[in-house]
Write a protein that holds these residues in place. Sequence first.
Motif, short mmCIF file in Angstrom:
data_model
loop_
_atom_site.label_atom_id
_atom_site.label_comp_id
_atom_site.label_asym_id
_atom_site.label_seq_id
_atom_site.Cartn_x
_atom_site.Cartn_y
_atom_site.Cartn_z
N ASP A 31 7.81 -19.04 -49.43
CA ASP A 31 6.68 -19.85 -49.87
C ASP A 31 5.89 -20.44 -48.70
N LEU A 32 6.29 -20.15 -47.46
CA LEU A 32 5.57 -20.66 -46.29
C LEU A 32 4.74 -19.55 -45.67
N GLN A 33 3.52 -19.94 -45.20
CA GLN A 33 2.64 -18.90 -44.70
C GLN A 33 3.08 -18.32 -43.37
N GLY A 34 3.90 -19.03 -42.62
CA GLY A 34 4.35 -18.50 -41.34
C GLY A 34 5.17 -19.50 -40.57
N MET A 35 5.47 -19.18 -39.34
CA MET A 35 6.32 -20.00 -38.47
C MET A 35 5.43 -20.70 -37.45
N GLY A 36 5.73 -21.95 -37.15
CA GLY A 36 4.96 -22.68 -36.15
C GLY A 36 5.06 -22.00 -34.79
N ARG A 37 3.97 -22.06 -34.00
CA ARG A 37 3.92 -21.33 -32.73
C ARG A 37 5.02 -21.75 -31.77
N GLU A 38 5.19 -23.05 -31.59
CA GLU A 38 6.17 -23.51 -30.61
C GLU A 38 7.59 -23.19 -31.06
N LYS A 39 7.85 -23.36 -32.34
CA LYS A 39 9.18 -23.03 -32.87
C LYS A 39 9.48 -21.55 -32.67
N LEU A 40 8.47 -20.72 -32.90
CA LEU A 40 8.65 -19.28 -32.72
C LEU A 40 8.84 -18.94 -31.23
N ARG A 41 8.05 -19.58 -30.37
CA ARG A 41 8.17 -19.31 -28.92
C ARG A 41 9.58 -19.59 -28.43
N LEU A 42 10.15 -20.70 -28.88
CA LEU A 42 11.49 -21.09 -28.42
C LEU A 42 12.57 -20.19 -28.99
N ALA A 43 12.26 -19.49 -30.08
CA ALA A 43 13.27 -18.65 -30.73
C ALA A 43 13.29 -17.23 -30.20
N VAL A 44 12.19 -16.78 -29.59
CA VAL A 44 12.07 -15.36 -29.20
C VAL A 44 12.46 -15.19 -27.74
N GLN A 45 13.21 -14.11 -27.48
CA GLN A 45 13.59 -13.74 -26.11
C GLN A 45 12.89 -12.44 -25.72
N PRO A 46 12.46 -12.28 -24.46
CA PRO A 46 12.53 -13.31 -23.42
C PRO A 46 11.57 -14.46 -23.72
N ARG A 47 12.03 -15.68 -23.40
CA ARG A 47 11.22 -16.86 -23.70
C ARG A 47 10.09 -16.96 -22.69
N LEU A 48 8.87 -17.01 -23.18
CA LEU A 48 7.69 -17.05 -22.33
C LEU A 48 7.13 -18.46 -22.25
N PRO A 49 6.52 -18.83 -21.13
CA PRO A 49 5.80 -20.11 -21.06
C PRO A 49 4.74 -20.16 -22.15
N ALA A 50 4.37 -21.38 -22.58
CA ALA A 50 3.47 -21.55 -23.72
C ALA A 50 2.16 -20.79 -23.56
N ALA A 51 1.53 -20.90 -22.38
CA ALA A 51 0.24 -20.23 -22.17
C ALA A 51 0.41 -18.72 -22.21
N VAL A 52 1.49 -18.22 -21.65
CA VAL A 52 1.74 -16.77 -21.64
C VAL A 52 2.07 -16.29 -23.04
N PHE A 53 2.83 -17.10 -23.79
CA PHE A 53 3.19 -16.74 -25.17
C PHE A 53 1.94 -16.58 -26.02
N ALA A 54 0.96 -17.47 -25.81
CA ALA A 54 -0.28 -17.39 -26.59
C ALA A 54 -0.99 -16.06 -26.33
N VAL A 55 -1.01 -15.62 -25.07
CA VAL A 55 -1.63 -14.34 -24.74
C VAL A 55 -0.82 -13.19 -25.34
N ALA A 56 0.50 -13.30 -25.28
CA ALA A 56 1.35 -12.24 -25.84
C ALA A 56 1.15 -12.12 -27.35
#
Length: 650
Positions: A461-486
């Motif tokens: 019932d949720l449209q998706g996962m929050g960006r920061e929560k997803l960033r911290l969950a995915v490996q390799p863990r990327l810095p926030a700015a790099v994750f946004a580009v990825a």
Amino acid sequence: MIIGTAGHIDHGKTALVRALTGVDGDRLKEEKARGITIDLGFAYLPLPDGPTLGFVDVPGHERFVHTMVAGAGGIDYALLVVAADDGVMPQTREHLAIIDLLGIRHGLVALTKADLALPERLAEVTAEIRAALAGTSLDGADILPVSALSGAGIAGLRARLEMEARTQAAAKSTADTGAFRLAIDRAFTLTGVGVVVTGTVLSGRVRVGDTVTVSPSGLEARVRSLHAQNMVAEEGRAGDRCALNLAGPDIVKDALHRGDMVLAPALHAPTDRVDASLRLLPREAGAKPLPQWFPVRLHHAAAEVGARVVLLSEDTLAGGEATQVQLVLERPIAAAVGDRYVIRDVSAQHTLGGGRFIDLRPPPRRRRTAERVAQRIALALPDAKAALGALLAIPPHTVDLTAFVRDHALPGDAAEALAAELDLVVLEQGEARTALSAEQWAAFLAHLSETLAAYHAENPDLQGMGREKLRLAVQPRLPAAVFAVAVQRAVAQGLVALDGSFIRLSGHTVRLAPADEAAWAEMAPLLGGEVRFRPPRVRDIATETGREETEVRRILKLAGRMGWADQVAHDHFFLRDTVREMVAIAVDVAAQAPGGTFVVAPFRDRMDNGRKVAIQILDFFDRHGVTLRRGDLRRINPHRLDLFGPPVVL
């Protein structure tokens, strides 16, 4: 080829250079009066149809070893001078140790004053020299007896140096591909010319008209003219001794110092903390081991700076042992990975050891973790391509490619070349470029998909996962700015989609449980129709439907996530279509108001829902940027009119 002398005081270094070149390296009045070399001296010998021999004559007195190190930092060839009458002396050994620590592997020994010694004495001193050379970078070097006074052996020595110069010139013509760096050892002004700096070009090339930066100060300058090997030239190359005439708004003699570096602007990034290899020289019997945080004088190129030594794997280090250390400097210096350095005690009486710089941007904490140890092992590889590949194979599996190229003093096109040769995926954020291996990029996308799929399965019932929560969950863990580009690249590939501040798999559609859908179908009509601008509060809906208030609020929030309703105030939910209609009304009210600004009253009158509810609606618009408020006045932000969907035309 730049030849640096080395050896004990009064062993005839300056006289030997004069005999070879006809130039007296002692240029100061005090040097000529006292008969000893105090500062660096320079002389040149042009070869017929070939390169020019440049000589750096260094002082031999123990008080001026720091000056000797400054002169030895940029030499190609060591000319160790030992007098036949004295033999190997304390500064002979110290200068030889410095040559070894600086990694100078080409050189020979000039056995001076040979005309004053008997054959037996020459044989004795030769054996003593060979023993001193054993185990050093000059182990096995030739020993040539000469006399600056009589000229004996000078022609043979000159011929030998000429042969070495021609050999090195052929090797250098294609060897150096680095970016430009010159270590300043002198700065002065010339009448009618301006500010001039001299030094050895450590890497790259410089041309007349080039823009350069003086580091660590960051002063910008233009090369007005230059001399290479004491001759007017249009270009200076790695290994040349150059004099650069610099011009710039802040370029004055007092702003330039021995130890500064003139370099390509892209290389300017001074550092005051460096990870390095360190080899201590053997110490006297009974000498205490080197402890943590030991104060030293660090010599790098022509620079000298105070530093503290942090041992990275031991708590103490004995003489003759080697390890990796972190050097914490009193002030920043301009350096490159792979540069050699020497450390001496703070009293400037003893040379302690030296090594190579490994990392110019090390962390100040967590230096001994397994991850950091693995990174240092990779960074210590002498080949930049091999080091980059090794770094990307270990956590965190990413490298700032721009910083890597800069810190290795590589030319500007090296980043593209390395990316192509290693098949890297490069994520660009402004001027920064973060690299991953193709394998790690594939692993990142796979884990991103797996993480989102699991989240969707648990939260349909949720449209998706929050960006920061997803960033911290995915490996390799990327810095926030790099994750946004990825993520943007993953969106372009059709793998994921962005939904406001949430990320979802591109094929995911939000759905409610059947019971929740039935509950919403019962509540939705209560929010529409004639009461749409003043819908019932949550507790009224609970009374009307016979449900618990908490249950009603949960269903309404689910509807909000689905984009069917919006929570305007704590107890007021409006249908999404109603919100779009209210935006259109606010736009119309503003259009009819003087200057496009309006107060609450005309909006309230159009809504006919009371001042309190009208204010709640306008506050909601303020929070979302649809309206911009100043005091009691509001105006429409045209850039946010489609926030809740296509604008409604009244």
